[in-house]
Scaffold this motif. Structure first.
Motif, PDB file in Angstrom:
ATOM      1  N   ILE A 211       0.862  -1.192   0.000  1.00  9.36           N
ATOM      2  CA  ILE A 211       0.000   0.000   0.000  1.00  9.36           C
ATOM      3  C   ILE A 211       0.891   1.232   0.000  1.00  9.36           C
ATOM      4  O   ILE A 211       1.738   1.394   0.888  1.00  9.36           O
ATOM      5  CB  ILE A 211      -0.936   0.028   1.223  1.00  9.36           C
ATOM      6  N   ASN A 212       0.718   2.092  -0.990  1.00 14.22           N
ATOM      7  CA  ASN A 212       1.482   3.340  -1.097  1.00 14.22           C
ATOM      8  C   ASN A 212       0.545   4.516  -0.845  1.00 14.22           C
ATOM      9  O   ASN A 212      -0.400   4.733  -1.612  1.00 14.22           O
ATOM     10  CB  ASN A 212       2.115   3.475  -2.489  1.00 14.22           C
ATOM     11  N   GLU A 242       4.433 -19.601  -5.759  1.00 11.60           N
ATOM     12  CA  GLU A 242       5.742 -19.080  -5.359  1.00 11.60           C
ATOM     13  C   GLU A 242       6.639 -18.866  -6.571  1.00 11.60           C
ATOM     14  O   GLU A 242       7.510 -17.995  -6.558  1.00 11.60           O
ATOM     15  CB  GLU A 242       6.400 -20.041  -4.360  1.00 11.60           C
ATOM     16  N   GLU A 243       6.425 -19.655  -7.626  1.00 11.21           N
ATOM     17  CA  GLU A 243       7.224 -19.485  -8.838  1.00 11.21           C
ATOM     18  C   GLU A 243       6.726 -18.301  -9.673  1.00 11.21           C
ATOM     19  O   GLU A 243       7.512 -17.639 -10.355  1.00 11.21           O
ATOM     20  CB  GLU A 243       7.166 -20.759  -9.704  1.00 11.21           C
ATOM     21  N   SER A 244       5.424 -18.040  -9.623  1.00 10.81           N
ATOM     22  CA  SER A 244       4.831 -16.914 -10.353  1.00 10.81           C
ATOM     23  C   SER A 244       4.051 -16.057  -9.362  1.00 10.81           C
ATOM     24  O   SER A 244       2.842 -16.238  -9.161  1.00 10.81           O
ATOM     25  CB  SER A 244       3.907 -17.420 -11.462  1.00 10.81           C
ATOM     26  N   LEU A 245       4.807 -15.150  -8.741  1.00 15.22           N
ATOM     27  CA  LEU A 245       4.192 -14.325  -7.704  1.00 15.22           C
ATOM     28  C   LEU A 245       3.136 -13.386  -8.287  1.00 15.22           C
ATOM     29  O   LEU A 245       3.338 -12.776  -9.345  1.00 15.22           O
ATOM     30  CB  LEU A 245       5.258 -13.497  -6.992  1.00 15.22           C
ATOM     31  N   LEU A 246       2.041 -13.293  -7.577  1.00 16.32           N
ATOM     32  CA  LEU A 246       0.982 -12.338  -7.924  1.00 16.32           C
ATOM     33  C   LEU A 246       1.264 -11.047  -7.156  1.00 16.32           C
ATOM     34  O   LEU A 246       1.293 -11.042  -5.926  1.00 16.32           O
ATOM     35  CB  LEU A 246      -0.382 -12.914  -7.550  1.00 16.32           C
ATOM     36  N   ASP A 247       1.482  -9.965  -7.887  1.00 15.36           N
ATOM     37  CA  ASP A 247       1.854  -8.690  -7.268  1.00 15.36           C
ATOM     38  C   ASP A 247       0.643  -7.768  -7.227  1.00 15.36           C
ATOM     39  O   ASP A 247       0.115  -7.370  -8.275  1.00 15.36           O
ATOM     40  CB  ASP A 247       2.997  -8.046  -8.052  1.00 15.36           C
ATOM     41  N   ILE A 248       0.216  -7.413  -6.032  1.00 12.16           N
ATOM     42  CA  ILE A 248      -0.945  -6.537  -5.842  1.00 12.16           C
ATOM     43  C   ILE A 248      -0.486  -5.252  -5.178  1.00 12.16           C
ATOM     44  O   ILE A 248       0.209  -5.286  -4.157  1.00 12.16           O
ATOM     45  CB  ILE A 248      -2.026  -7.216  -4.972  1.00 12.16           C
ATOM     46  N   ASN A 249      -0.886  -4.133  -5.764  1.00 14.24           N
ATOM     47  CA  ASN A 249      -0.442  -2.835  -5.247  1.00 14.24           C
ATOM     48  C   ASN A 249      -1.627  -1.880  -5.156  1.00 14.24           C
ATOM     49  O   ASN A 249      -2.417  -1.761  -6.091  1.00 14.24           O
ATOM     50  CB  ASN A 249       0.643  -2.248  -6.164  1.00 14.24           C
ATOM     51  N   ILE A 250      -1.728  -1.214  -4.010  1.00 11.86           N
ATOM     52  CA  ILE A 250      -2.756  -0.182  -3.809  1.00 11.86           C
ATOM     53  C   ILE A 250      -2.058   1.152  -3.613  1.00 11.86           C
ATOM     54  O   ILE A 250      -1.173   1.278  -2.756  1.00 11.86           O
ATOM     55  CB  ILE A 250      -3.650  -0.497  -2.597  1.00 11.86           C
ATOM     56  N   THR A 251      -2.462   2.148  -4.406  1.00 11.63           N
ATOM     57  CA  THR A 251      -1.904   3.501  -4.288  1.00 11.63           C
ATOM     58  C   THR A 251      -3.024   4.467  -3.928  1.00 11.63           C
ATOM     59  O   THR A 251      -4.060   4.507  -4.603  1.00 11.63           O
ATOM     60  CB  THR A 251      -1.239   3.946  -5.603  1.00 11.63           C
TER      61      THR A 251
END
Length: 308
Positions: A211-212, A242-251
């Motif tokens: 979270i940014n 773990e081999e294909s990380l799901l990247d979730i970002n909140i701004t």
């Protein structure tokens, strides 16, 4: 004089009705113009002043037009005719009730429309709450959560206790929707924290979540469960390993809350639940637009604030 009045009664009545009809037409135009550019909701005092100025100008213009027609076109003599001030007084005393009737009709129509829109909005909110609750208590979500909980009870009782509390907090937040049509960003993030804990326990090290906070908008208002439902869609439609990380970002910035994730489409993604379209419809009820950006590598949703 009396004989002239009686002999010309039909002409006088015709002229009278023409004047009244003209006033009604111009008053209706004035009402539509003021409703568009100066409604009562903006400033009642200025609207009343505008009404008075409007009907005064209408009476003056109509009197000038009819005087021109009577005296200059029809060449009727001025002798015995009432003076301009008397005509203006009669015109104003006739025009004010006409405009007042139009205003009352518009007011009652607006009230009826507002009541109908309010009931429609309430039904949509209730439908949203029902669908949201059903989405959160669907068999898959509950089954997966109970499976994780049953495993933790034997492996790590302390974590099982934390998982139970997080699950309870998540459901308690969902059930509180009937009392909160909108919530602050701080409340939403607090509830989201429990949901993310459930996902971390379930998926372990298969995703990253950040979270940014670019701007302090913690007291800004959004629709409840917006962030949780968007992140639920991320897990629902993407692979997380773990081999294909799901990247979730909140701004969080001054204008939007942006939820962004990398695309790793799942072939067997669950199509149930509330979905993005329900979130979009909810914000449309507040005249707010949700921005959706779909690229080859990223899926981005920008959520506006209901109240700054």
């Amino acid at each position: 004089m009396k004989e002239d009045l009686w002999n010309n009664l039909h002409m006088q009545l015709l002229a009278h009705y023409i004047v009244i009809f003209s006033m009604c037409m111009v008053d209706y135009w004035l009402l539509r113009f003021l409703n568009k550019h100066l409604p009562y909701s903006k400033n009642i005092f200025y609207r009343i002043v505008a009404d008075i100025i409007g009907i005064t100008l209408i009476c003056l213009i109509l009197l000038w037009i009819f005087n021109h027609l009577i005296y200059d076109v029809l060449l009727i003599p001025r002798e015995g005719m009432p003076p301009f001030l008397v005509k203006f007084t009669l015109a104003m005393s006739t025009n004010i009730p006409i405009l007042l009737v139009f205003e009352l009709v518009h007011y009652f129509q607006s009230e009826q429309k507002a009541i109908a829109d309010s009931e429609k909005a309430k039904r949509k909110v209730l439908l949203f709450q029902h669908e949201t609750l059903r989405s959160q208590i669907n068999p898959h979500f509950l089954f997966n959560s109970l499976n994780v909980l049953s495993s933790l009870i034997y492996i790590n009782p302390d974590n099982a206790n934390k998982f139970t509390k997080a699950l309870s907090k998540t459901y308690r937040y969902v059930l509180s929707l009937t009392r909160q049509p909108i919530v602050s960003v701080a409340e939403e993030l607090d509830a989201l924290d429990s949901y993310i804990y459930l996902m971390r326990t379930r998926f372990e090290n298969s995703f990253t979540f950040t979270i940014n906070k670019i701007a302090d908008c913690s007291q800004n208002k959004i629709i409840p469960l917006t962030l949780q439902l968007l992140i639920e869609n991320v897990f629902k439609h993407n692979i997380a390993t773990e081999e294909s990380l799901l990247d979730i970002n909140i701004t969080i910035d001054r204008d939007y809350i942006t939820v962004k994730n990398n695309l790793q489409p799942s072939n067997s993604s669950d199509k149930g639940g509330i979905g993005l379209k329900y979130i979009v419809k909810q914000y449309e009820m507040y005249a707010k637009g949700v921005i959706v950006e779909h690229t080859k590598k990223m899926f981005i949703v920008k959520v506006p604030y209901i109240q700054p």
